[in-house]
Design an enzyme around this catalytic site. Structure first.
Site, PDB file in Angstrom:
ATOM      1  N   LYS A   1       0.879  -1.184   0.000  1.00 29.20           N
ATOM      2  CA  LYS A   1       0.000   0.000   0.000  1.00 29.20           C
ATOM      3  C   LYS A   1       0.904   1.217   0.000  1.00 29.20           C
ATOM      4  O   LYS A   1       2.044   1.156   0.458  1.00 29.20           O
ATOM      5  CB  LYS A   1      -0.893  -0.001   1.240  1.00 29.20           C
ATOM      6  CG  LYS A   1      -2.032   1.009   1.227  1.00 29.20           C
ATOM      7  CD  LYS A   1      -3.190   0.602   0.316  1.00 29.20           C
ATOM      8  CE  LYS A   1      -4.294   0.001   1.067  1.00 29.20           C
ATOM      9  NZ  LYS A   1      -5.438  -0.501   0.442  1.00 29.20           N
TER      10      LYS A   1
HETATM   11  N1  GLU Z   1      -7.333  -0.499  -2.715  1.00 28.22           N
HETATM   12  C1  GLU Z   1      -8.109  -1.688  -2.825  1.00 28.22           C
HETATM   13  C2  GLU Z   1      -8.133  -2.474  -1.540  1.00 28.22           C
HETATM   14  O1  GLU Z   1      -7.913  -1.940  -0.493  1.00 28.22           O
HETATM   15  C3  GLU Z   1      -7.708  -2.552  -4.013  1.00 28.22           C
HETATM   16  C4  GLU Z   1      -6.306  -2.961  -4.110  1.00 28.22           C
HETATM   17  C5  GLU Z   1      -5.966  -3.589  -5.461  1.00 28.22           C
HETATM   18  O2  GLU Z   1      -6.852  -3.766  -6.277  1.00 28.22           O
HETATM   19  O3  GLU Z   1      -4.800  -3.884  -5.643  1.00 28.22           O
HETATM   20  O4  GLU Z   1      -8.437  -3.631  -1.510  1.00 28.22           O
END
Ligand code: GLU
Length: 429
Positions: free
Chosen positions: A119
């Site tokens: 992230k």
């Molecule tokens: N930001 C989204 C989550 O928290 C998706 C992450 C992604 O698709 O890689 O799951």
């Protein structure tokens, strides 16, 4: 600059208890008691592989230069490339990124996707920037992190404050720097440049699928179910609309501007989502409006917190009247609130299962990019349904076998998979 977060590894960190990192570490420690995974592996999982911090200068529209800080936390990649969103928000930090990256590792493992967890984000209020400034910020950030991302290394996606347009700019910047078009470097792109149909609505859709299955498991009828949705962004609005379409009675919805309530059910498609018009939920003509926070106290069957993390705390958990909580946001329930809900017998269906449709359709997008072949929306929905049901079945089986909460059951499924992968791969060198 690359650095190790020394604070991420031990429990004596100087973090308030309700931070994403502290909550994620606490959840890991609790679940570790129920899995047959080497203690050394659990210790490794308490730390990220690396956290990259970058400085992102841009020229504002008025000609001045402003400098921002960005991060990419890569937690674990034993099962495949790092995967997770990019967040533009004033509260982004290295620690928060690590906590959120851990949740991505578990989420991908619960769903049995061949990805690890990451992230990142930029410390910025995206609503302070013009579109051109956001584009410059995104392109420069991509340049700064280009050596740690890539379609087989780490694949960013949208998160809070970012969306398909942001991913399009990231994909273009990365491709221009590499001298070839590389759509698989990010997911959540507009379909015309390699994005998947159904990706934007996928996290909300999976929340609706899991809510539907959970109700069926409890012998309840969707038609007789009342639902309150906190947050009417992409996750909240899509979950509310799917549940509404499938027969549930969505009686309340909120955003930062307030909440609307109708005992006969809201017309969820007529309420503007955040993307359609920010903070405009109360512009919907409802019989009752409420303070945003009052939504948590409504006597409904299902409460879906779908806005930001850490909203259900030990200060308000006793006031929650819902029978079931399904987490739409990442980390909406603090450790203290989780304990209160467990004592009160209110099941909390965890984020790492419920909103995992987002990363699952990201996986489909990545496959489509690699194969240079677009799937139809029907196929995406069918495959999402299959993946969600199989993860749901696995979590339910663990829940039934052991005396655990739903969150612990989901963690057990994830940790077991990650632990086995680490054992099979062994330790380098
Ligand atoms: N930001 C989204 C989550 O928290 C998706 C992450 C992604 O698709 O890689 O799951």
């Amino acid at each position: 600059m690359v650095f190790e977060t020394t604070s991420a590894g031990d429990d004596g960190i100087d973090e308030p208890d309700d931070s994403a990192l502290a909550t994620a570490l606490h959840q890991l420690n609790t679940a570790a008691e129920y899995v047959d995974v080497d203690e050394g592996v659990i210790e490794r999982l308490k730390r990220p592989t690396r956290v990259t911090q970058v400085t992102v200068p841009i020229e504002r529209d008025d000609g001045t230069i402003e400098t921002y800080t960005g991060y990419r936390a890569q937690h674990d990649d034993v099962r495949g490339p790092y995967k997770g969103g990019i967040r533009y928000h004033p509260d982004v930090s290295a620690e928060e990124s690590v906590g959120l990256a851990m949740w991505m590792t578990w989420k991908c493992a619960v769903m049995d996707l061949p990805f690890g967890g990451a992230k990142g984000g930029i410390v910025v209020d995206p609503y302070d920037l013009s579109k051109r400034e956001t584009e410059r910020l995104t392109r420069r950030f991509t340049e700064e992190i280009r050596d740690v991302i890539g379609p087989t290394v780490d694949i960013p996606a949208p998160d809070m404050g970012t969306g398909p347009e942001t991913m399009g700019w990231m994909m273009d910047a990365y491709s221009m720097l590499r001298g070839e078009t590389i759509p698989g470097v990010v997911t959540g792109k507009p379909p015309v440049i390699g994005g998947s149909e159904g990706r934007e609505g996928a996290p909300g859709r999976s929340v609706a699928i899991i809510t539907r299955e959970f109700l069926e498991y409890q012998g309840r009828d969707l038609d007789d179910t009342t639902v309150a949705v906190q947050g009417y962004g992409s996750v909240g609005a899509n979950a509310a609309r799917a549940l509404d379409d499938w027969g549930a009675n969505v009686v309340a919805a909120s955003d930062m501007g307030g909440a609307v309530y109708d005992a006969d059910g809201l017309d969820t498609h007529a309420i503007p989502s955040y993307d359609e018009e920010p903070n405009a939920v109360t512009s919907y003509d409802a019989p009752r409006t409420l303070d945003s926070d009052a939504l948590f106290e409504l006597d409904v069957d299902v409460l879906i917190p779908a806005a930001i993390g850490g909203v259900l705390t030990d200060d308000n958990a006793d006031d929650v009247e819902a029978d079931i909580i399904v987490e739409g946001a990442n980390g909406p329930t603090t450790t203290g609130a989780d304990e209160i809900f467990a004592e009160r017998g209110i099941p909390v269906v965890p984020d790492i299962l419920a909103n995992a449709g987002g990363v699952t359709v990201s996986y489909f997008e990545w496959l489509q990019d690699i194969n240079r072949r677009q799937w139809t929306l029907d196929r995406v929905h069918d495959e999402l349904e299959t993946h969600m049901l199989s993860a749901w079945d696995e979590v339910r089986e663990v829940y039934e076998d052991k005396d655990l909460t739903w969150r612990e059951a989901a963690y057990v499924v994830a940790l077991q998979r990650i632990g086995e992968a680490k054992t099979m791969r062994g330790l380098w060198p």
